[in-house]
Write a protein that holds these residues in place. Structure first.
Motif, PDB file in Angstrom:
ATOM      1  N   HIS A 238       0.829  -1.215   0.000  1.00 34.49           N
ATOM      2  CA  HIS A 238       0.000   0.000   0.000  1.00 34.49           C
ATOM      3  C   HIS A 238       0.859   1.259   0.000  1.00 34.49           C
ATOM      4  CE1 HIS A 238      -4.046  -1.592   0.256  1.00 34.49           C
ATOM      5  NE2 HIS A 238      -3.670  -2.445   1.200  1.00 34.49           N
ATOM      6  N   ARG A 241       2.514   1.592  -3.358  1.00 32.18           N
ATOM      7  CA  ARG A 241       1.605   1.784  -4.484  1.00 32.18           C
ATOM      8  C   ARG A 241       1.173   3.243  -4.606  1.00 32.18           C
ATOM      9  NH1 ARG A 241      -3.878  -1.649  -5.044  1.00 32.18           N
ATOM     10  NH2 ARG A 241      -4.310  -0.509  -3.116  1.00 32.18           N
ATOM     11  N   THR A 242       1.014   3.912  -3.478  1.00 35.55           N
ATOM     12  CA  THR A 242       0.578   5.315  -3.530  1.00 35.55           C
ATOM     13  C   THR A 242       1.621   6.212  -4.199  1.00 35.55           C
ATOM     14  OG1 THR A 242      -0.794   5.008  -1.575  1.00 35.55           O
ATOM     15  CG2 THR A 242      -0.195   7.273  -2.161  1.00 35.55           C
ATOM     16  N   ALA A 245       1.809   5.349  -7.825  1.00 38.54           N
ATOM     17  CA  ALA A 245       0.683   5.888  -8.590  1.00 38.54           C
ATOM     18  C   ALA A 245       0.897   7.369  -8.880  1.00 38.54           C
ATOM     19  CB  ALA A 245      -0.619   5.667  -7.824  1.00 38.54           C
ATOM     20  N   ARG A 246       1.409   8.105  -7.878  1.00 37.20           N
ATOM     21  CA  ARG A 246       1.696   9.520  -8.118  1.00 37.20           C
ATOM     22  C   ARG A 246       2.788   9.679  -9.161  1.00 37.20           C
ATOM     23  NH1 ARG A 246       1.198  10.122  -2.320  1.00 37.20           N
ATOM     24  NH2 ARG A 246       3.484  10.097  -2.146  1.00 37.20           N
ATOM     25  N   HIS A 248       3.511   7.592 -11.532  1.00 32.36           N
ATOM     26  CA  HIS A 248       2.932   7.241 -12.821  1.00 32.36           C
ATOM     27  C   HIS A 248       2.139   8.408 -13.390  1.00 32.36           C
ATOM     28  CE1 HIS A 248      -0.370   5.646 -15.360  1.00 32.36           C
ATOM     29  NE2 HIS A 248       0.595   4.892 -15.865  1.00 32.36           N
ATOM     30  N   GLY A 249       1.369   9.047 -12.512  1.00 30.10           N
ATOM     31  CA  GLY A 249       0.569  10.192 -12.983  1.00 30.10           C
ATOM     32  C   GLY A 249       1.441  11.350 -13.440  1.00 30.10           C
ATOM     33  N   SER A 274       6.058   1.853 -15.009  1.00 25.78           N
ATOM     34  CA  SER A 274       5.346   2.149 -13.755  1.00 25.78           C
ATOM     35  C   SER A 274       3.994   1.451 -13.722  1.00 25.78           C
ATOM     36  CB  SER A 274       5.173   3.666 -13.594  1.00 25.78           C
ATOM     37  OG  SER A 274       4.343   4.194 -14.625  1.00 25.78           O
ATOM     38  N   GLU A 275       3.336   1.355 -14.856  1.00 22.60           N
ATOM     39  CA  GLU A 275       2.074   0.604 -14.903  1.00 22.60           C
ATOM     40  C   GLU A 275       2.298  -0.873 -14.575  1.00 22.60           C
ATOM     41  OE1 GLU A 275       0.473   1.307 -18.750  1.00 22.60           O
ATOM     42  OE2 GLU A 275      -0.386   3.262 -18.232  1.00 22.60           O
ATOM     43  N   LEU A 278       2.819  -1.178 -10.843  1.00 20.76           N
ATOM     44  CA  LEU A 278       1.525  -1.068 -10.163  1.00 20.76           C
ATOM     45  C   LEU A 278       0.710  -2.343 -10.312  1.00 20.76           C
ATOM     46  CD1 LEU A 278       0.501   2.601 -11.075  1.00 20.76           C
ATOM     47  CD2 LEU A 278       1.035   1.708  -8.796  1.00 20.76           C
TER      48      LEU A 278
END
Length: 449
Positions: A238, A241-242, A245-246, A248-249, A274-275, A278
């Motif tokens: 967790h 992943r956060t 995810a940031r 990746h964005g 990064s995908e 994830l």
């Protein structure tokens, strides 16, 4: 050659019962023989005392004959037989005439001596100074069939002991079976994912109670360690992943800016990487969730054949466009099971995608659903290169990618997730040789009517 071991409580009980019966029988025989010996000793002492009275004072044959006559007249019952013979073996006095010569000393007399009223007795024979012999015989069985009655009493007594011990043995074996069954049920529940299952404790201070308490303490400790490891892995997944995810964005947003045009291809590769990371974390969390057993609470009755047909319809175009042929399930019979439709869908998708990824173009892939006894069989089979038997275990481990597939896309978590889903549904996951190709079979229990 090593002795054969006992592998079951039934065999242990039979061996114990046989050993106990043999020991009791030997004890009974020993008691019977000891009883006969005690009776014989008492009779022998009596005969020796009578003989001393007859021979007191170095009496001659005539005096011995008179004493024998007096003894016979004074006795209320003729329970002792007397026989006085001269050196030539002629009878001088007495009330018995044995059919066979009696040996000097102490001996046992039986029916073959042909003495009226005597079934078993003891004889005491002494050679006299002048060459004659004096014989005294007394019954050791004053009552007819006394020996048979004695045997019957011993058999009943020791039989009762054996019966009580056998009843106790059966009760002990039953108690052991009950307690072992309780431990086995708890272990099965733990295997099925219910880490809260514990062995019931009725009497904590008994031997089985102490074992159950110790077993439960072990399970408590294992549960704490499992929860700790699961918490750590979940927290790591967790927490990582956060920010991933940031990241990746931000990479995706940066790739869309005009300033990133010179490195847009490199940024696109970074976004794809990064995908992939994830997706790996999502798969790890999904496997952890499935292995924990929490999803079992949401099980519902469903038709596995209909679910497989729906998944096959959605994936058929994907399979055929990859250059492989696909044979969806043909049976329309209802195959009822209790399960999680989303997880079972994921299992089917993973198996079919795995077959597509690891087989060459032109491979035929088949999906089959049928029943066998009290089980539902879900089978995905192909005629591709297959997986060698020695490498199948590694293929089912997390990140267990085989050498021939490392250049292919994926992260080695598809089959482990399928195994976890099968285990959550109390099923079996089997990999077999399809000759040629690979056959993956998931055996699930049919729903109770």
């Amino acid at each position: 050659m090593t002795p054969r071991r006992l592998h079951s409580l039934g065999r242990i009980a039979i061996a114990f019962a046989l050993g106990l019966s043999a020991a009791t029988a030997l004890a009974g025989v020993g008691v019977y023989l000891a009883l006969l010996d005690a009776i014989d000793r008492q009779v022998d002492l009596r005969l020796q005392a009578e003989a001393r009275e007859l021979l007191d004072g170095r009496a001659g044959p005539a005096e011995i004959a008179r004493r024998i006559a007096r003894e016979r007249s004074e006795r209320e019952s003729a329970d002792i037989g007397f026989l006085l013979r001269d050196p030539q073996g002629r009878m001088l006095a007495g009330n018995i005439a044995p059919a066979q010569p009696l040996p000097i000393g102490v001996s046992t007399v039986r029916r073959d001596a042909a003495i009226p009223g005597l079934s078993r007795g003891r004889a005491w024979v002494q050679r006299l100074p002048g060459g004659g012999t004096l014989a005294l015989i007394a019954e050791s069985e004053p009552i007819d069939q006394h020996d048979h009655g004695r045997l019957r009493i011993l058999a009943i007594g020791f039989g009762a002991v054996v019966a009580l011990l056998l009843i106790g043995t059966v009760a002990l074996i039953r108690a052991i079976r009950i307690n072992i069954a309780a431990i086995a049920r708890t272990a099965e529940a733990i295997i099925d994912g219910d880490l809260r299952a514990r062995v019931p404790v009725d009497r904590p201070r008994s031997a089985f109670g102490e074992l159950a308490v110790t077993f439960n303490r072990m399970l408590d400790r294992i549960g704490e360690l499992m929860r700790g490891m699961r918490s750590i892995s979940n927290d790591i997944a967790h927490d990582l992943r956060t920010p991933l995810a940031r990241l990746h964005g931000r990479l995706a947003a940066l790739a869309e800016t005009p300033e990133a045009l010179p490195v847009r291809d490199a940024l696109a590769e970074a976004v794809a990487e990064s995908e992939e990371i994830l997706a790996i974390f999502a798969a790890i969390l999904r496997i952890t969730e499935v292995e924990g057993g929490e999803r079992r609470a949401g099980f519902q009755r469903l038709d596995l054949a209909a679910l497989a047909a729906e998944v096959a319809e959605g994936l058929e175009l994907l399979v055929t466009e990859s250059g492989r042929s696909f044979a969806p399930p043909r049976s329309h019979a209802i195959v009822p099971i209790d399960g999680d439709p989303r997880l079972l869908t994921q299992l089917l998708v993973n198996l079919i995608e795995n077959a597509v990824t690891h087989t060459p173009a032109g491979t035929a892939i088949r999906l089959e659903v049928r029943t066998e006894g009290r089980s539902a069989l879900l089978r995905v089979e192909d005629d591709g290169p297959g997986i060698p038997t020695a490498e199948r275990e590694r293929a089912l481990r997390r990140f267990g990618r085989l050498d021939g597939s490392r250049h292919l896309p994926g992260h080695g978590l598809g089959l482990p997730l399928a195994v976890a889903v099968a285990g959550l549904h109390h099923g079996q996951f089997l990999m077999e040789d399809a000759d040629p190709g690979l056959r993956v079979t998931v055996r699930l229990p049919l729903a109770e009517c």
